[in-house]
Design an enzyme around this catalytic site. Structure first.
Site, PDB file in Angstrom:
ATOM      1  N   ALA A 250      78.147  21.917 157.559  1.00 16.57           N
ATOM      2  CA  ALA A 250      79.025  21.010 156.634  1.00 16.57           C
ATOM      3  C   ALA A 250      78.014  20.884 155.275  1.00 16.57           C
ATOM      4  O   ALA A 250      77.568  19.774 154.715  1.00 16.57           O
ATOM      5  CB  ALA A 250      78.872  19.546 157.428  1.00 16.57           C
TER       6      ALA A 250
ATOM      7  N   ALA B 103      75.618  20.370 148.049  1.00 17.61           N
ATOM      8  CA  ALA B 103      74.584  20.772 147.318  1.00 17.61           C
ATOM      9  C   ALA B 103      73.124  20.594 147.426  1.00 17.61           C
ATOM     10  O   ALA B 103      72.306  21.147 146.978  1.00 17.61           O
ATOM     11  CB  ALA B 103      74.890  20.216 145.631  1.00 17.61           C
TER      12      ALA B 103
ATOM     13  N   HIS C  70      71.823  20.990 150.547  1.00 16.16           N
ATOM     14  CA  HIS C  70      71.599  21.983 151.396  1.00 16.16           C
ATOM     15  C   HIS C  70      71.259  23.255 150.394  1.00 16.16           C
ATOM     16  O   HIS C  70      70.090  23.877 150.594  1.00 16.16           O
ATOM     17  CB  HIS C  70      72.493  22.395 152.405  1.00 16.16           C
ATOM     18  CG  HIS C  70      72.665  21.436 153.533  1.00 16.16           C
ATOM     19  ND1 HIS C  70      74.007  20.349 153.600  1.00 16.16           N
ATOM     20  CD2 HIS C  70      72.016  20.924 154.561  1.00 16.16           C
ATOM     21  CE1 HIS C  70      74.321  19.775 154.476  1.00 16.16           C
ATOM     22  NE2 HIS C  70      72.849  20.029 155.162  1.00 16.16           N
TER      23      HIS C  70
ATOM     24  N   GLY D  97      64.323  18.835 153.331  1.00 16.50           N
ATOM     25  CA  GLY D  97      64.826  17.967 152.153  1.00 16.50           C
ATOM     26  C   GLY D  97      64.021  16.446 152.541  1.00 16.50           C
ATOM     27  O   GLY D  97      63.939  15.924 153.624  1.00 16.50           O
TER      28      GLY D  97
ATOM     29  N   ARG E 215      77.460  13.123 156.239  1.00 13.84           N
ATOM     30  CA  ARG E 215      78.187  11.944 156.823  1.00 13.84           C
ATOM     31  C   ARG E 215      78.732  11.108 155.766  1.00 13.84           C
ATOM     32  O   ARG E 215      79.486  10.412 156.225  1.00 13.84           O
ATOM     33  CB  ARG E 215      77.026  11.107 157.606  1.00 13.84           C
ATOM     34  CG  ARG E 215      76.499  11.657 158.733  1.00 13.84           C
ATOM     35  CD  ARG E 215      75.754  10.902 159.581  1.00 13.84           C
ATOM     36  NE  ARG E 215      75.221  11.208 160.944  1.00 13.84           N
ATOM     37  CZ  ARG E 215      74.291  11.790 161.474  1.00 13.84           C
ATOM     38  NH1 ARG E 215      73.468  12.013 160.635  1.00 13.84           N
ATOM     39  NH2 ARG E 215      74.506  12.340 162.510  1.00 13.84           N
TER      40      ARG E 215
HETATM   41  P1  AMP Z   1      71.143  18.407 158.095  1.00 13.40           P
HETATM   42  O1  AMP Z   1      72.063  19.721 157.626  1.00 13.40           O
HETATM   43  O2  AMP Z   1      71.634  17.122 157.936  1.00 13.40           O
HETATM   44  O3  AMP Z   1      70.275  18.472 159.246  1.00 13.40           O
HETATM   45  O4  AMP Z   1      70.181  18.715 156.781  1.00 13.40           O
HETATM   46  C1  AMP Z   1      69.390  19.885 156.732  1.00 13.40           C
HETATM   47  C2  AMP Z   1      68.293  19.830 155.804  1.00 13.40           C
HETATM   48  O5  AMP Z   1      68.898  19.705 154.263  1.00 13.40           O
HETATM   49  C3  AMP Z   1      67.546  18.935 156.020  1.00 13.40           C
HETATM   50  O6  AMP Z   1      66.195  19.390 155.647  1.00 13.40           O
HETATM   51  C4  AMP Z   1      67.688  17.716 155.056  1.00 13.40           C
HETATM   52  O7  AMP Z   1      66.624  16.631 154.635  1.00 13.40           O
HETATM   53  C5  AMP Z   1      68.417  18.451 153.972  1.00 13.40           C
HETATM   54  N1  AMP Z   1      69.103  17.590 153.061  1.00 13.40           N
HETATM   55  C6  AMP Z   1      70.160  17.053 153.477  1.00 13.40           C
HETATM   56  N2  AMP Z   1      70.699  16.258 152.594  1.00 13.40           N
HETATM   57  C7  AMP Z   1      69.991  16.361 151.420  1.00 13.40           C
HETATM   58  C8  AMP Z   1      69.928  15.887 150.166  1.00 13.40           C
HETATM   59  N3  AMP Z   1      70.899  14.998 149.388  1.00 13.40           N
HETATM   60  N4  AMP Z   1      68.977  16.347 149.317  1.00 13.40           N
HETATM   61  C9  AMP Z   1      68.127  17.194 149.486  1.00 13.40           C
HETATM   62  N5  AMP Z   1      68.010  17.753 150.770  1.00 13.40           N
HETATM   63  C10 AMP Z   1      69.007  17.418 151.880  1.00 13.40           C
END
Ligand code: AMP
Length: 287
Positions: A36, A39, A41, A151, A191
């Site tokens: 999902a 920007a 990611h 992140g 989300r």
């Molecule tokens: P997720 O897909 O939510 O597990 O996130 C994957 C990676 O993307 C994790 O290291 C998160 O911390 C990072 N991430 C999610 N949202 C953001 C954001 N807005 N800015 C920077 N990194 C992000």
């Protein structure tokens, strides 16, 4: 025409591609995600490319980090669109394991970092960080990258990962990427799609209030006063506050009184049925 991108779905195929690159002398960076993509990611991919010749991204919606009443089932999944975005961003290989590949029958091990996960998001989401620590440990051992990028959006998670890498002697450098935000300050999150229009209009208040607390702390206000004021403002906007906390940015230890060095202002709120988290750095202004 959509760009094509190499994908692997098994640990065996992942390792064989990585071994091939290693033989050629290439360095490797890993960016784990749950798909999902937005920007935020893709900013991690850009960072990964600065650190290594080859970038591997993973997509795995990890069931063990969701609570029984959480959104595992409805978590957004769109593999085709994610692959297009990764191709565009210059990812070399996407690892997309099935659940049985990561958790085969008889899987029994858990990685936990109790000292960092008992409060903040850990208090509201029991077992969440154990699920995260276990899957990230597995991904790091499966891919064996030189660098892995995470992140700051998930700040507590980032510290948990740094700790487990240190404790388990996993030979990887953990690199942190700054939070990518919408123009109105809302941190990008998969989300955010859950928010109604009215909720989306309210959501930037979280970043605004945390930033105001950071500013007050930088000007010498005490931690208790700053966090109470932030809580009051968020509740005034109809948000259910899970926590607002001012913590040491390295250890997550609670801080009190006026800050004397760098600190992190962290918050989690419920907006309707969606839980939002955010955090901002602060440091005492030179006066
Ligand atoms: P997720 O897909 O939510 O597990 O996130 C994957 C990676 O993307 C994790 O290291 C998160 O911390 C990072 N991430 C999610 N949202 C953001 C954001 N807005 N800015 C920077 N990194 C992000």
């Amino acid at each position: 025409m959509a760009q094509s991108i190499a994908t692997v779905r098994t640990v065996k195929d992942l390792r064989s591609q990585v071994a091939h690159w290693r033989q050629a002398g290439d360095t490797i960076a890993l960016v784990p995600t749950m798909g999902a993509l937005h920007a935020g990611h893709l900013s991690l991919i850009a960072i990964a490319k600065e650190y290594a010749k080859r970038v591997v991204a993973s997509i795995f919606v990890n069931p063990t980090q969701f609570g029984p009443k959480e959104d595992f089932k409805r978590y957004p999944r769109d593999e085709a669109s994610d692959l297009g975005k990764f191709a565009q961003a210059g990812v070399d290989l996407v690892f997309i394991p099935a659940t049985e590949e990561m958790y085969p029958l008889g899987f029994a091990t858990r990685v936990s970092v109790p000292s960092l996960t008992e409060d903040l998001c850990g208090a509201a989401r029991p077992n969440h960080f154990e699920g995260v620590a276990t899957i990230v440990t597995k991904l790091l051992l499966q891919c064996a990258p030189d660098v892995a990028v995470f992140g700051e959006k998930d700040y507590q998670q980032l510290l948990v990962i740094k700790q487990l890498v240190r404790d388990l002697n996993i030979p990887v450098e953990i690199v942190a990427g700054p939070i990518v935000r919408e123009l109105d300050g809302l941190a990008l999150s998969s989300r955010n799609d859950y928010l109604s229009t009215a909720e989306r209009n309210t959501a930037p208040i979280l970043h605004q209030v945390l930033s105001e607390a950071a500013e007050a702390l930088a000007s010498g206000e005490g931690c208790d006063a700053a966090s109470s004021a932030a809580r009051f403002k968020l509740e005034g906007k109809g948000l259910r506050v899970d926590y607002v906390a001012i913590r040491d940015p390295e250890t997550l230890a609670p801080l009190s009184g006026p800050i004397r060095g760098p600190a992190r202002v962290m918050g989690a709120v419920h907006l309707g049925s969606t839980r939002l988290i955010d955090n901002v750095p602060t440091a005492l202004k030179n006066r």
